[in-house]
Scaffold this motif. Structure first.
Motif, PDB file in Angstrom:
ATOM      1  N   UNK A   1      14.334  32.936  67.142  1.00 33.62           N
ATOM      2  CA  UNK A   1      15.272  34.049  67.091  1.00 33.62           C
ATOM      3  C   UNK A   1      15.516  34.364  65.623  1.00 33.62           C
ATOM      4  N   UNK A   2      14.802  35.361  65.127  1.00 37.10           N
ATOM      5  CA  UNK A   2      14.727  35.576  63.690  1.00 37.10           C
ATOM      6  C   UNK A   2      13.530  34.786  63.205  1.00 37.10           C
ATOM      7  N   UNK A   3      13.031  35.093  62.048  1.00 36.74           N
ATOM      8  CA  UNK A   3      11.850  34.371  61.571  1.00 36.74           C
ATOM      9  C   UNK A   3      11.926  34.277  60.047  1.00 36.74           C
ATOM     10  N   UNK A   4      12.599  33.252  59.501  1.00 34.36           N
ATOM     11  CA  UNK A   4      13.057  32.039  60.185  1.00 34.36           C
ATOM     12  C   UNK A   4      14.385  32.244  60.907  1.00 34.36           C
TER      13      UNK A   4
ATOM     14  N   UNK B   1      16.766  30.029  64.433  1.00 32.22           N
ATOM     15  CA  UNK B   1      16.720  28.987  65.456  1.00 32.22           C
ATOM     16  C   UNK B   1      15.463  29.167  66.304  1.00 32.22           C
ATOM     17  N   UNK B   2      14.791  28.070  66.580  1.00 34.92           N
ATOM     18  CA  UNK B   2      13.553  28.155  67.351  1.00 34.92           C
ATOM     19  C   UNK B   2      13.415  27.023  68.335  1.00 34.92           C
ATOM     20  N   UNK B   3      12.421  27.162  69.202  1.00 33.58           N
ATOM     21  CA  UNK B   3      12.155  26.122  70.189  1.00 33.58           C
ATOM     22  C   UNK B   3      10.701  26.137  70.596  1.00 33.58           C
ATOM     23  N   UNK B   4      10.278  25.015  71.142  1.00 34.79           N
ATOM     24  CA  UNK B   4       8.924  24.933  71.689  1.00 34.79           C
ATOM     25  C   UNK B   4       9.018  24.414  73.109  1.00 34.79           C
ATOM     26  N   UNK B   5       7.948  24.649  73.871  1.00 31.41           N
ATOM     27  CA  UNK B   5       7.879  24.136  75.241  1.00 31.41           C
ATOM     28  C   UNK B   5       6.443  23.763  75.570  1.00 31.41           C
ATOM     29  N   UNK B   6       6.322  22.746  76.409  1.00 31.45           N
ATOM     30  CA  UNK B   6       5.026  22.223  76.809  1.00 31.45           C
ATOM     31  C   UNK B   6       5.065  21.906  78.300  1.00 31.45           C
TER      32      UNK B   6
ATOM     33  N   UNK C   1      13.638  27.370  61.671  1.00 32.31           N
ATOM     34  CA  UNK C   1      12.191  27.181  61.728  1.00 32.31           C
ATOM     35  C   UNK C   1      11.539  28.548  61.819  1.00 32.31           C
ATOM     36  N   UNK C   2      10.237  28.574  62.129  1.00 33.24           N
ATOM     37  CA  UNK C   2       9.536  29.841  62.328  1.00 33.24           C
ATOM     38  C   UNK C   2       8.804  29.815  63.666  1.00 33.24           C
TER      39      UNK C   2
ATOM     40  N   UNK D   1      14.322  20.815  61.588  1.00 31.51           N
ATOM     41  CA  UNK D   1      12.929  20.893  61.175  1.00 31.51           C
ATOM     42  C   UNK D   1      12.950  20.545  59.684  1.00 31.51           C
ATOM     43  N   UNK D   2      13.027  19.243  59.404  1.00 32.37           N
ATOM     44  CA  UNK D   2      13.330  18.778  58.053  1.00 32.37           C
ATOM     45  C   UNK D   2      12.327  19.243  57.010  1.00 32.37           C
TER      46      UNK D   2
END
Length: 157
Positions: free
Chosen positions: A11-14, A16-21, A39-40, A143-144
């Motif tokens: 949401x925005x770049x960068x 808040x972000x997420x991944x899914x698997x 994150x991006x 996302x250090x």
């Protein structure tokens, strides 16, 4: 045969972000996701692939990864990432995740399949839903590498 479906969201770049698997093999089915405070989108797309491969319990598996990320698929299928390694990732983004990916990738027989995003593919739609929910979670991870590198003034975008 193991199938891994992945997606990333931001949401925005960068932002808040997420991944899914989604991991599928025979009757086995598993969903994984996580969100990050800054994150991006490309990092989340690549993180999903890393987490999917790292989740496999045995080495030398035949794996098909389904992704809607041209960034991820083209970087591997067109062998760009291997050139980046030879050049020490000079001027390239997401070195940390690409190195992480390569460690997991070399342990398996991996094939990539591009799927069009938001086009009704059931697992891709589910991954998109999970990645967006993860990005909106109240408990976001850090996302250090991305945050530290940005604080140093390096542009990773």
């Amino acid at each position: 045969m193991i199938q891994i479906f992945t997606d990333g969201a931001c949401s925005g770049n960068p932002g808040p972000g997420g991944y899914a698997v989604i991991l599928k093999s025979g009757n086995h089915y598993k969903e994984l996701s996580a969100g990050f405070r800054l994150t991006t989108n490309n990092r989340m797309e690549l993180m999903a692939v890393c987490v999917g491969l790292e989740s496999l319990k045995n080495i030398n598996q035949a794996v098909t990864i389904f992704s809607d990320s041209k960034y991820v698929i083209d970087s591997i299928e067109k062998k760009w990432v291997f050139g980046w390694v030879k050049k020490g990732f000079a001027g390239k983004k997401n070195k940390d995740l690409w190195l992480r990916f390569l460690q997991a990738y070399k342990l398996h027989q991996v094939k990539f399949v591009w799927v069009k995003g938001h086009a009704g593919h059931p697992e891709n739609e589910r991954c998109d839903e999970m990645a967006v929910m993860a990005a909106k979670s109240k408990t976001l991870e850090i996302d250090s590498v991305f945050e530290v590198e940005n604080k140093k003034g390096q542009n990773l975008l």
